[in-house]
Design an enzyme around this catalytic site. Sequence first.
Site, short mmCIF file in Angstrom:
data_model
loop_
_atom_site.label_atom_id
_atom_site.label_comp_id
_atom_site.label_asym_id
_atom_site.label_seq_id
_atom_site.Cartn_x
_atom_site.Cartn_y
_atom_site.Cartn_z
N ASN A 8 0.87 -1.17 0.00
CA ASN A 8 0.00 0.00 0.00
C ASN A 8 0.92 1.23 0.00
O ASN A 8 1.46 1.60 1.03
CB ASN A 8 -0.89 -0.02 1.25
CG ASN A 8 -1.86 1.13 1.29
OD1 ASN A 8 -1.81 2.04 0.45
ND2 ASN A 8 -2.74 1.12 2.27
N ARG A 90 -2.24 -2.06 -3.73
CA ARG A 90 -3.50 -1.35 -3.58
C ARG A 90 -3.47 -0.15 -4.51
O ARG A 90 -2.50 0.62 -4.51
CB ARG A 90 -3.64 -0.86 -2.14
CG ARG A 90 -4.85 0.00 -1.96
CD ARG A 90 -4.83 0.72 -0.64
NE ARG A 90 -6.05 1.51 -0.50
CZ ARG A 90 -6.15 2.59 0.25
NH1 ARG A 90 -5.12 3.03 0.93
NH2 ARG A 90 -7.29 3.24 0.32
N HIS A 179 -12.15 2.54 -0.61
CA HIS A 179 -12.11 1.56 0.49
C HIS A 179 -12.87 0.28 0.16
O HIS A 179 -13.28 -0.45 1.07
CB HIS A 179 -12.73 2.12 1.79
CG HIS A 179 -12.00 3.27 2.41
ND1 HIS A 179 -12.66 4.32 3.02
CD2 HIS A 179 -10.69 3.54 2.51
CE1 HIS A 179 -11.77 5.18 3.48
NE2 HIS A 179 -10.57 4.74 3.18
N HIS A 207 -16.29 2.09 7.45
CA HIS A 207 -14.82 2.05 7.50
C HIS A 207 -14.39 3.43 8.01
O HIS A 207 -14.46 4.42 7.29
CB HIS A 207 -14.27 1.77 6.11
CG HIS A 207 -12.77 1.81 6.04
ND1 HIS A 207 -12.00 0.70 5.79
CD2 HIS A 207 -11.89 2.84 6.19
CE1 HIS A 207 -10.72 1.03 5.80
NE2 HIS A 207 -10.63 2.34 6.03
N GLY A 209 -11.38 5.34 9.55
CA GLY A 209 -9.99 5.50 9.93
C GLY A 209 -9.64 6.95 9.67
O GLY A 209 -10.51 7.83 9.74
N GLY A 211 -8.97 8.09 6.75
CA GLY A 211 -9.98 8.23 5.69
C GLY A 211 -11.21 7.46 6.15
O GLY A 211 -11.07 6.48 6.88
N ARG A 240 -9.94 15.53 5.86
CA ARG A 240 -10.81 15.87 4.72
C ARG A 240 -12.18 16.33 5.21
O ARG A 240 -12.71 15.78 6.18
CB ARG A 240 -11.00 14.65 3.81
CG ARG A 240 -9.77 14.33 3.01
CD ARG A 240 -9.99 13.12 2.12
NE ARG A 240 -8.80 12.28 2.16
CZ ARG A 240 -8.80 10.96 2.06
NH1 ARG A 240 -9.91 10.29 1.89
NH2 ARG A 240 -7.66 10.31 2.12
N ARG A 285 -7.35 9.89 18.64
CA ARG A 285 -6.89 9.72 20.03
C ARG A 285 -6.64 11.07 20.69
O ARG A 285 -7.00 11.29 21.85
CB ARG A 285 -5.60 8.88 20.08
CG ARG A 285 -5.86 7.42 19.85
CD ARG A 285 -4.60 6.69 19.54
NE ARG A 285 -4.09 7.07 18.23
CZ ARG A 285 -3.28 6.33 17.49
NH1 ARG A 285 -2.85 5.18 17.96
NH2 ARG A 285 -2.87 6.72 16.31
N ILE A 332 -10.36 3.89 13.73
CA ILE A 332 -11.29 4.46 14.71
C ILE A 332 -12.45 3.48 14.97
O ILE A 332 -12.80 3.21 16.12
CB ILE A 332 -11.82 5.83 14.22
CG1 ILE A 332 -10.66 6.81 14.05
CG2 ILE A 332 -12.88 6.37 15.16
CD1 ILE A 332 -11.01 8.13 13.38
N GLY A 333 -13.01 2.93 13.90
CA GLY A 333 -14.15 2.01 14.04
C GLY A 333 -13.81 0.79 14.89
O GLY A 333 -14.63 0.31 15.68
N GLU A 383 -7.32 -5.59 4.45
CA GLU A 383 -7.20 -5.34 3.01
C GLU A 383 -6.00 -6.08 2.42
O GLU A 383 -6.05 -6.55 1.29
CB GLU A 383 -7.05 -3.83 2.76
CG GLU A 383 -8.32 -3.07 3.10
CD GLU A 383 -8.07 -1.61 3.42
OE1 GLU A 383 -7.56 -1.33 4.54
OE2 GLU A 383 -8.36 -0.74 2.59
P1 AMP Z 1 -6.43 4.15 10.00
O1 AMP Z 1 -6.41 5.21 8.95
O2 AMP Z 1 -7.43 3.06 9.74
O3 AMP Z 1 -5.06 3.62 10.34
O4 AMP Z 1 -6.95 4.86 11.34
C1 AMP Z 1 -6.26 5.92 11.94
C2 AMP Z 1 -7.15 6.56 12.99
O5 AMP Z 1 -7.49 5.58 14.00
C3 AMP Z 1 -6.51 7.73 13.72
O6 AMP Z 1 -7.43 8.82 13.79
C4 AMP Z 1 -6.28 7.17 15.10
O7 AMP Z 1 -6.36 8.17 16.09
C5 AMP Z 1 -7.44 6.23 15.26
N1 AMP Z 1 -7.24 5.31 16.37
C6 AMP Z 1 -6.32 4.33 16.49
N2 AMP Z 1 -6.42 3.77 17.74
C7 AMP Z 1 -7.41 4.42 18.39
C8 AMP Z 1 -8.00 4.34 19.70
N3 AMP Z 1 -7.58 3.46 20.59
N4 AMP Z 1 -9.01 5.19 20.01
C9 AMP Z 1 -9.44 6.10 19.11
N5 AMP Z 1 -8.93 6.24 17.88
C10 AMP Z 1 -7.94 5.41 17.52
#
Ligand code: AMP
Length: 398
Positions: A8, A90, A179, A207, A209, A211, A240, A285, A332-333, A383
């Site tokens: 990726n 990806r 995604h 999804h 995160g 994004g 975004r 976080r 985040i999810g 993924e």
């Molecule tokens: P991703 O793009 O899927 O890697 O997700 C990144 C996001 O997940 C960031 O905003 C992180 O702050 C959030 N994240 C990771 N661990 C946690 C957690 N324990 N609580 C809240 N958000 C989290």
Amino acid sequence: MSKTIAINAGSSSLKWQLYNMPEEEVIAKGIVERIGLNDSIFTVKYGDGQKFEKVEDIPTHELAVQMLLDELINLNILASYDEITGVGHRVVAGGEIFKESVVISEEVLKKIEDLAELAPLHNPANAAGIRAFKAILPDITSVAVFDTAFHSTMPPVAYRYAIPTEYYEKYGARKYGAHGTSHMYVSQKAAEMLGKDIDEVKIITAHIGNGASITAVRHGRSIDTSMGFTPLAGVMMGTRSGDIDPSLIPFLMEKEEITDVNEMIEVLNKKSGLLGVSDTSSDMRDIIQARKEGNEKAQLAFEVFTDRIRKYIAQYFAVLNGADAVVFTAGIGENSNWVRTAVIEKMSWFGMEIDESKNVFGVEGDISTPDSKVKVLVIPTDEELVIARDVERLKRFE
Ligand code: AMP
């Protein structure tokens, strides 16, 4: 046993995961960050919890790939390059051309580069990753897995914008989503978890995160999704904006004396979302910590973020005429019980209720009460595994 690597590539990063296939066993994974900047960070995780890290300048994707392969040998993860028989990349935008994963020829690569208009932040970086591997391992099977492919089943009623038809016909101005690999994977897992055939279920996948996108999945097919022509649309994200009134663009350009529209789009892509509203951080976080400390902007950012997700989920109940489950996935999810609670707690009318004793950090599976008509599931996305599986499948046709 052959080894397959899932890649990726971002504009300044390259995430990878190495598998023994067809066993689907992860042998090592890692990330190269800050490619093209000073002090690039190179990390490998392997074995039973071993970690290798070094910091040095890595100016290009090709050097990052070279370093990765050399280090896999130095760390005795590989005996020689020849053990890698396939690489899967990806690719964010496949447009209307790529409706499924393909083996990458020079012609395919050219088309991926031409599709940069649809994902200006992503496709050029994805193509750089592909070129880097082609230069060093020219003979292995190289496969592109498109984020948009799963959404190619969307009907025109979902993908067409209410703009003059000729713009769609001449330029492909429509919704493509993103995604898709993740939405596909977690919707299939959700059907398994519900003990039902994918052809029988209606699932809404979130999804969320850095994004974020929401998808309505009927009988295993995406029928609507929140991202649009590019990944800028839909729900609010880390940096975004998600959906805004397009009239704001010329208005703000005039007020801020911005003459280049790309600069304005950059603000919407990189300075908006959680970062823009909180004035604090794009990282959930940090937002959660700041709101605990009484930071009002962070509190508002959290509320806008969860409000937009809730509204898209509600829309998709209407699109699907009901659903069996709502799935939370991605950074985040998967990890934030706060976000899951905030989204679902105002949706009891839709037949969803979270059991807070199950909604804890690290949970996987069903977090809803036994009475919840619609199940609320937490499913870690994967993924990379889908990419490795597609390489394995397409290798047979080479
Ligand atoms: P991703 O793009 O899927 O890697 O997700 C990144 C996001 O997940 C960031 O905003 C992180 O702050 C959030 N994240 C990771 N661990 C946690 C957690 N324990 N609580 C809240 N958000 C989290």
